[in-house]
Write an enzyme that holds these catalytic residues in place. Structure first.
Site, PDB file in Angstrom:
ATOM      1  N   HIS A   1      38.809  31.733  39.463  1.00 38.61           N
ATOM      2  CA  HIS A   1      39.518  32.098  38.150  1.00 38.61           C
ATOM      3  C   HIS A   1      40.437  33.259  38.600  1.00 38.61           C
ATOM      4  O   HIS A   1      41.860  32.918  37.926  1.00 38.61           O
ATOM      5  CB  HIS A   1      38.516  32.769  37.072  1.00 38.61           C
ATOM      6  CG  HIS A   1      37.891  31.771  36.319  1.00 38.61           C
ATOM      7  ND1 HIS A   1      36.823  30.882  37.049  1.00 38.61           N
ATOM      8  CD2 HIS A   1      37.676  31.460  35.148  1.00 38.61           C
ATOM      9  CE1 HIS A   1      36.170  29.854  35.927  1.00 38.61           C
ATOM     10  NE2 HIS A   1      36.989  30.421  34.750  1.00 38.61           N
TER      11      HIS A   1
ATOM     12  N   HIS B   1      30.864  37.308  40.251  1.00 41.04           N
ATOM     13  CA  HIS B   1      31.546  37.642  41.473  1.00 41.04           C
ATOM     14  C   HIS B   1      31.383  39.003  41.710  1.00 41.04           C
ATOM     15  O   HIS B   1      31.121  39.887  40.982  1.00 41.04           O
ATOM     16  CB  HIS B   1      33.075  37.378  41.190  1.00 41.04           C
ATOM     17  CG  HIS B   1      33.413  35.840  41.268  1.00 41.04           C
ATOM     18  ND1 HIS B   1      33.497  35.076  42.520  1.00 41.04           N
ATOM     19  CD2 HIS B   1      33.856  35.085  40.181  1.00 41.04           C
ATOM     20  CE1 HIS B   1      33.899  33.851  41.919  1.00 41.04           C
ATOM     21  NE2 HIS B   1      33.930  33.854  40.843  1.00 41.04           N
TER      22      HIS B   1
END
Length: 185
Positions: free
Chosen positions: A121, A160
């Site tokens: 992303h 993440h």
């Protein structure tokens, strides 16, 4: 005690990058507003799923077909460079996501793949921010803030670590730079 059952004192005996990643992630997730922040983060993160990129390319083409065509071509080339590298790195490192390391990490969304390094992303949002900034400079600040929020949202959602985000930014910058160089712009 293993790394999977760490506490703040255990983190001091780990590699400095890993220590920072773990500490920063815990800081982001262990506050009283974490559930509310995750709702906002989820919306921001979803804006980087790819659908908006197609819409932006279409709008760019409608607003200015010449610039929009270059914007689209450069973006497609950057993604064509980024995606195979992303896949190779992600499956080469096989770094587990935060929620797999300790029950202290909450997973607010279901990630689209198994591993965390690099953040796809973030790489994609970086590519878009660079392309928007180059082809539509008046929108540069908005694009960079938006990409930064997507990156931060990935940490706040527990999918993440900070270093995954840094790797995603580096991958996005490298892919965009190479695409622009190939296109001669």
């Amino acid at each position: 005690m293993s790394i999977f059952d760490f506490d703040r004192q255990d983190v001091q005996h780990i590699n400095p990058i890993v220590r920072f990643d773990l500490t920063f992630s815990l800081l982001c997730m262990e506050h009283k507003y974490a559930d509310r922040v995750s709702q906002i983060s989820r919306a921001i993160s979803h804006s980087g799923d790819g659908h908006l990129y197609v819409l932006l390319a279409f709008i760019a083409y409608v607003v200015d077909s010449a610039t929009g065509s270059l914007f689209l071509a450069c973006g497609l080339l950057a993604f064509a460079i980024e995606l195979p590298i992303y896949w190779l790195v992600k499956n080469g490192f096989r770094r587990r996501r935060p929620h797999e390391l300790s029950p202290r990490f909450i997973n607010y969304i279901e990630p689209s793949d198994k591993y965390s390094l690099p953040s796809g992303h973030t790489a994609a949002a970086t590519i878009m921010a660079i392309n928007i900034s180059f082809f539509f400079p008046s929108l540069a600040i908005i694009a960079v803030v938006w990409a930064s929020l997507i990156a931060l949202s990935r940490i706040l959602l527990g999918v993440h670590f900070f270093s995954d985000i840094v790797a995603g930014v580096i991958l996005g910058i490298a892919s965009s730079s190479l695409a622009m160089a190939i296109m001669g712009i």
